[in-house]
Scaffold this motif. Structure first.
Motif, PDB file in Angstrom:
ATOM      1  N   SER A   1       1.069  -1.048  -0.089  1.00  0.00           N
ATOM      2  CA  SER A   1      -0.322   0.206  -0.301  1.00  0.00           C
ATOM      3  C   SER A   1       0.946   0.674  -0.572  1.00  0.00           C
ATOM      4  O   SER A   1       2.261   0.922  -0.021  1.00  0.00           O
ATOM      5  N   GLY A   2       0.211   2.485  -0.030  1.00  0.00           N
ATOM      6  CA  GLY A   2       0.802   3.580  -0.296  1.00  0.00           C
ATOM      7  C   GLY A   2       1.089   4.001  -1.622  1.00  0.00           C
ATOM      8  O   GLY A   2       2.092   5.384  -2.137  1.00  0.00           O
ATOM      9  N   HIS A   3       0.491   3.249  -2.476  1.00  0.00           N
ATOM     10  CA  HIS A   3       1.220   3.545  -4.433  1.00  0.00           C
ATOM     11  C   HIS A   3      -0.616   3.898  -4.853  1.00  0.00           C
ATOM     12  O   HIS A   3      -1.292   4.386  -5.955  1.00  0.00           O
TER      13      HIS A   3
ATOM     14  N   HIS B   1       9.240   4.006  -3.812  1.00  0.00           N
ATOM     15  CA  HIS B   1       9.533   4.000  -2.919  1.00  0.00           C
ATOM     16  C   HIS B   1      10.453   4.874  -1.631  1.00  0.00           C
ATOM     17  O   HIS B   1      11.101   3.872  -0.263  1.00  0.00           O
TER      18      HIS B   1
ATOM     19  N   THR C   1       6.684   7.322   5.727  1.00  0.00           N
ATOM     20  CA  THR C   1       5.421   6.508   5.882  1.00  0.00           C
ATOM     21  C   THR C   1       4.830   6.315   7.638  1.00  0.00           C
ATOM     22  O   THR C   1       5.562   7.449   7.668  1.00  0.00           O
TER      23      THR C   1
ATOM     24  N   PRO D   1      -2.264  11.421   1.412  1.00  0.00           N
ATOM     25  CA  PRO D   1      -2.303  10.628   0.591  1.00  0.00           C
ATOM     26  C   PRO D   1      -3.871   9.902   0.199  1.00  0.00           C
ATOM     27  O   PRO D   1      -4.043  10.653   0.816  1.00  0.00           O
TER      28      PRO D   1
ATOM     29  N   SER E   1       3.565   7.591  -4.370  1.00  0.00           N
ATOM     30  CA  SER E   1       4.417   7.240  -3.333  1.00  0.00           C
ATOM     31  C   SER E   1       3.935   8.620  -2.607  1.00  0.00           C
ATOM     32  O   SER E   1       4.330   9.404  -1.179  1.00  0.00           O
ATOM     33  N   LEU E   2       2.923   8.157  -1.101  1.00  0.00           N
ATOM     34  CA  LEU E   2       2.139   8.855   0.004  1.00  0.00           C
ATOM     35  C   LEU E   2       2.559   9.798  -0.034  1.00  0.00           C
ATOM     36  O   LEU E   2       1.622  10.437  -1.235  1.00  0.00           O
TER      37      LEU E   2
ATOM     38  N   VAL F   1       2.325  -0.976   4.262  1.00  0.00           N
ATOM     39  CA  VAL F   1       2.623   0.486   3.211  1.00  0.00           C
ATOM     40  C   VAL F   1       3.697  -0.236   2.874  1.00  0.00           C
ATOM     41  O   VAL F   1       4.544  -0.483   3.345  1.00  0.00           O
TER      42      VAL F   1
END
Lengths: 330, 330
Positions: A54-56, A218, A196, B263, A296-297, A77
């Motif tokens: 996750s995070g994208h 990332h 993150t 995000p 990327s977050l 994440v």
């Protein structure tokens, strides 16, 4: 920490509950972390499954729906989902016509999708896999052996999904997905680091007034760090990096992608520069998509992905799609 | 300065050139700063024109297209467009059925749209206006007398645009737009300050670990500053602020809107908390939209807008729309 979260441990589950509430046409299994189009399995149709850390967002769950992914498996994440999620997703979408796994080239994802393919085949599900590795910035990186998979994932998922929606058999869907990946290249630029939820502070140090050319999604290191450049200079650098490797002879699809925290006003301005460079280099543009799609977050920055297309790929790109993040009709 | 731009002076023109390249169904007059759906004027249909300072993208130009705006006039960043832009837009979209101006309640916008309405009427174009003033956080602010116009603008533009697309007369389109505004309330929260290209540094000071409750979309001050809160606590505060003022008796449309740099993973998680609060307060949800729609450049944060709807408003919300930022079919 400037985050709109409860606690880091529940970020992914919270987001899945929020997706479920916003998108009634998705079936969201929050506990097992699988997002499936609610009419799956669709009789006579190949299933398309993707997933990754996750995070994208909106990648991948935001691309689930008619004409694109059948299901997505979100990991923690920046962490691969586990094989059990992938097998559940495959089982949920297989109509007997088999399932294509779309795998971004990161070591954890590759290993887990390989294992999931074996497990799914043990359950009688035919599985094919396509590896996405479009990022020309570096070979080998902190998460990857070989090239990283980034923006081309969107092209692969859209075009493979369109072919599956039309009833193409697994072998054909897989071949198209491989063709899209082979025809695509990307290059990304970071204007700020990414934070993150688990760490709460930036994962690398990028002082104001500098940028990192060739960044991953990332925050993996790129090719080089430089003093801040203009939008036009960045477009020259990024597009040339892609063209040097792709050397397209046909028209291209263009993705001007935001990393998450760069305003749309700036992305459109950057697109003007990308189009200028492509014109100067004699590359014809078939279609252009601008927005935050493979993010990327909270990283500021952008990436450019080009995919050279023949008539069939362009037709499949234009085919109707109905997902939370990408939708159009005929 | 962490911006993907050339120079501050060309930010809006650069973005318009990038929009033109990405969206062939829009006619973009870069010099005069008017974005028009390319099939305008549409015979027998009322035109819908909006505009305002740039920096809130996709608002407004990203909402131009069938089923929503006929044209948009982007001003400089956080600065009202000038009357000449509005008159040009009105002239470009008027089919003889008249034009509705959708005006967010900021002093400059109100004055300029008033002047534009007079000029357009001098040219024989019938003009109606609707003022959007949905933000319950504060009355009177640095840019506004009365309440600020924020997220409800999206609801007004979508529903008025749907009615116009169906052929409703100007009087009816205007009445619907007023009904939507009167039925909508918003509340916003900033987790970081906003940086404009012209200034290059944050326009206000918000230390890490603090948030501003009731922020505007230009970084105008809110109700109060507090130490960082959880997503759930913010949802309680924001939704209650809206409900205290709106007191809905019918189902609501929910917009969970990102300010630009938050995000999507966090916005979906926040939506889960917004839905929880609405359930606890006994408010039925008709539809939910989550994403970055009414932004403030690179500001981190979010806003919640609720619009209570009857069957007709819900039908018009669900009607097909085809714009860069909002699209769906039947």
């Amino acid at each position: 920490m400037r985050m709109l979260i409860n606690v880091a441990e529940t970020v992914v589950a919270d987001a899945l509950r929020g997706m479920a509430a916003a998108h009634p046409r998705l079936t969201v299994d929050v506990e097992n972390r699988v997002v499936v189009r609610s009419d799956a399995p669709v009789a006579g149709r190949v299933g398309i499954v993707s997933g990754g850390g996750s995070g994208h967002e909106p990648l991948h769950a935001g691309f689930v729906g008619p004409g694109m992914l059948s299901a997505a498996c979100p990991g923690e994440v920046f962490t691969s989902p586990v094989p059990d999620q992938m097998v559940r997703a495959a089982a949920a979408v297989d109509s007997g016509q088999g399932v294509l796994f779309v795998v971004k080239n990161y070591t954890g994802d590759v290993l887990n999708f390989d294992m999931a393919a074996e497990l799914a085949e043990d359950e009688g599900i035919q599985v094919a896999k396509v590896l996405v590795d479009d990022d020309v910035a570096v070979t080998d990186s902190s998460f990857t052996a070989g090239r990283r998979g980034t923006g081309a994932t969107l092209f692969v998922e859209k075009i493979a999904g369109a072919a599956a929606e039309e009833g193409a058999p697994l072998e054909r869907v897989e071949a198209l997905a491989r063709q899209v990946n082979a025809s695509s290249r990307s290059f990304g630029v970071a204007l700020s680091a990414v934070t993150t939820p688990a760490k709460g502070t930036p994962t690398f140090d990028l002082p104001p007034g500098e940028l990192e050319l060739g960044i991953g999604i990332h925050g993996e290191p790129g090719r080089e760090r430089r003093p801040m450049m203009t939008s036009g200079e960045i477009a020259d650098f990024a597009v040339d990096a892609v063209l040097d490797d792709l050397r397209p002879t046909r028209p291209v699809l263009v993705l001007v992608n935001g990393m998450g925290a760069t305003p749309l006003l700036e992305l459109y301005g950057f697109n003007a520069e990308v189009q200028r460079v492509l014109t100067e280099r004699g590359v014809a543009v078939a279609r252009t998509l601008v927005g935050n799609y493979v993010t990327s977050l909270d990283m500021a920055g952008c990436s450019v992905t080009l995919c050279q297309v023949d008539e069939e790929l362009l037709r499949l790109w234009d085919a109707p799609v109905e997902t939370p993040a990408l939708r159009w009709g005929r």
